[in-house]
Design a protein around this motif. Sequence first.
Motif: not given
Length: 217
Positions: A90-91, A98-100
């Motif tokens: 997830d980080t 750039r996948l938040a």
Amino acid sequence: MHIKETDTLLFVGDSITDAGRDRGDFASLGDGYVNEIARTLRARAGDGPVPAVINRGVSGNRVYDLEARWTTDVIEHRPTVVTVKIGINDTWRLYDSRLASPVDEFEACLDRLLANTVRELSAQLVVITPFLLPVTPEQESWFEDLTPRIDAVLRAAAANGAQVVRADLAMRRAAETREAAELARDGVHPSPLGHRIVAEAWLAAVDSVAVAPDPQR
């Protein structure tokens, strides 16, 4: 708690849990900390019965991927101990794609998974914190996202009565005397030694029987 021979231990998470397991073999545990835990429990039992161990880690997973497969990969197996290791992807995806994964949404999703497990199973919950041992200058910046994510993991665990395994602290302590790449070649994926450290942290936190340190370390 004390792990019993009648327990079914299920581990779910990302590649650190997956550790190269054979997806076509239900009994495959991979080559990581799950296998190390199972090996320790087998050695301790001698010729006696041992708890069942199931690995449902999938490389690349974020917390939302766990939610999509939670019923089939966790609930339907009716485990008595459920261990979740999630968060580093997830980080990581924020910095390489750039996948938040906003921390509040991440926390809400993890909380739903743990709460659902409490409702559906009489199982002990265990949550392993995500960790990072930077091996490049760029990875140092990841802590801006990872540190609040670890805090979110701790809050979700506390809210649902889960035992916490502080893998982040265990790996950081180990890195005080060893090079980071010796413990996790890319800062994320543990080496065999790194996996053993995670396994020992799990055994120390979850099982009441003392864990003898590895003489090779």
